[in-house]
Design a protein around this motif. Structure first.
Motif, PDB file in Angstrom:
ATOM      1  N   ALA A   1       0.905  -1.138   0.134  1.00  0.00           N
ATOM      2  CA  ALA A   1       0.069  -0.083  -0.012  1.00  0.00           C
ATOM      3  C   ALA A   1       0.867   1.060  -0.017  1.00  0.00           C
ATOM      4  N   GLN A   2       2.003   1.292   0.690  1.00  0.00           N
ATOM      5  CA  GLN A   2       2.931   2.406   0.753  1.00  0.00           C
ATOM      6  C   GLN A   2       3.863   2.545  -0.548  1.00  0.00           C
ATOM      7  N   ARG A   3       4.294   1.687  -0.900  1.00  0.00           N
ATOM      8  CA  ARG A   3       5.480   1.615  -1.980  1.00  0.00           C
ATOM      9  C   ARG A   3       5.069   0.938  -3.249  1.00  0.00           C
ATOM     10  N   GLY A   4       3.990   0.156  -3.308  1.00  0.00           N
ATOM     11  CA  GLY A   4       3.846  -0.639  -4.522  1.00  0.00           C
ATOM     12  C   GLY A   4       4.639  -1.801  -4.818  1.00  0.00           C
ATOM     13  N   ASP A   5       5.025  -2.046  -6.158  1.00  0.00           N
ATOM     14  CA  ASP A   5       5.677  -3.111  -6.417  1.00  0.00           C
ATOM     15  C   ASP A   5       7.371  -3.031  -6.029  1.00  0.00           C
ATOM     16  N   ALA A   6       7.747  -1.880  -5.585  1.00  0.00           N
ATOM     17  CA  ALA A   6       9.225  -1.759  -5.122  1.00  0.00           C
ATOM     18  C   ALA A   6       9.633  -2.453  -3.927  1.00  0.00           C
ATOM     19  N   VAL A   7       8.519  -3.199  -3.254  1.00  0.00           N
ATOM     20  CA  VAL A   7       8.683  -3.879  -2.024  1.00  0.00           C
ATOM     21  C   VAL A   7       9.352  -4.955  -2.227  1.00  0.00           C
ATOM     22  N   GLN A   8      10.369  -5.224  -1.409  1.00  0.00           N
ATOM     23  CA  GLN A   8      11.177  -6.687  -1.688  1.00  0.00           C
ATOM     24  C   GLN A   8      10.825  -7.569  -0.367  1.00  0.00           C
ATOM     25  N   MET A   9      10.820  -8.952  -0.776  1.00  0.00           N
ATOM     26  CA  MET A   9      10.237  -9.956   0.023  1.00  0.00           C
ATOM     27  C   MET A   9      10.900  -9.977   1.306  1.00  0.00           C
ATOM     28  N   ASP A  10      12.245  -9.620   1.301  1.00  0.00           N
ATOM     29  CA  ASP A  10      13.110  -9.612   2.752  1.00  0.00           C
ATOM     30  C   ASP A  10      12.556  -8.426   3.668  1.00  0.00           C
ATOM     31  N   GLU A  11      12.060  -7.183   2.910  1.00  0.00           N
ATOM     32  CA  GLU A  11      11.602  -6.243   3.423  1.00  0.00           C
ATOM     33  C   GLU A  11      10.254  -6.568   4.267  1.00  0.00           C
ATOM     34  N   ILE A  12       9.415  -7.344   3.725  1.00  0.00           N
ATOM     35  CA  ILE A  12       8.206  -7.903   4.074  1.00  0.00           C
ATOM     36  C   ILE A  12       8.450  -8.669   5.301  1.00  0.00           C
TER      37      ILE A  12
END
Length: 187
Positions: free
Chosen positions: A28-39
């Motif tokens: 919701a905050q950053r769209g597709d730029a999010v990486q799996m390790d951040e999640i």
């Protein structure tokens, strides 16, 4: 609870939900730029735990859509109980969109650049679609909704409205204009 959730142990189910919550916030905050390790980090879990539940971002987005479709099915059941066919259709559409407005990750998953893995959420999508179709067909049969209205038209309307849920987009006005165009003749 979706099918994959039912067969998990309690701790695995909690981990899966933590991943979905974290992913929903980050998408919701950053769209597709999010990486799996951040999640994984946001969920307070290791990356291996995340990958045990979701092979990739597409699978994760499908799970987000599946979770929301499960909630949307509850809304659809309530709308189906509305006696007036047009009011039932309008209730379904507006409640669906109001719920989508509060779930930016769901909107991203549907409208984003990656095609969702619909195969991962067949049951959730099928149940919602069946109820929505019954509601629309009842409104068509009553002459309250255009006779040529198709299930795909519901998808087009909702996606168009969701695309206007950003910035200054006035999705409610957009939907009101569309409803005027698809409403059957007043008797």
């Amino acid at each position: 609870m979706t099918a994959p959730d039912r067969s998990l142990r309690a701790d695995a189910r909690r981990n899966r939900e933590a991943v979905l919550d974290a992913a929903s916030e980050l998408f919701a905050q950053r769209g597709d730029a999010v990486q799996m390790d951040e999640i994984a980090e946001r969920a307070g879990l290791g990356v291996g735990t995340l990958y045990r539940h979701f092979a990739d971002k597409k699978s994760l987005l499908a799970a987000i859509i599946g979770r929301r479709f499960a909630a949307m099915t509850t809304l659809a059941r309530a709308a189906e109980a509305v006696e007036d066919p047009w009011a039932a259709f309008e209730t379904l559409l507006l409640d669906y969109l109001a719920a989508a407005q509060t779930d930016a990750a769901f909107r991203f998953a549907l409208l984003g650049p990656a095609e969702p893995h619909w195969a991962d959420i067949v049951a959730e999508k099928k149940e919602f679609a069946a109820i929505a179709d019954r509601i629309a067909q009842r409104a068509v049969a009553a002459g309250r909704l255009r006779a040529d209205f198709l299930a795909d038209d519901f998808v087009l309307i909702t996606r168009g409205a969701m695309a206007n849920m950003t910035g200054t987009g006035d999705w409610r006005r957009h939907v009101a204009l569309l409803l005027d165009g698809i409403r059957g003749p007043v008797r």
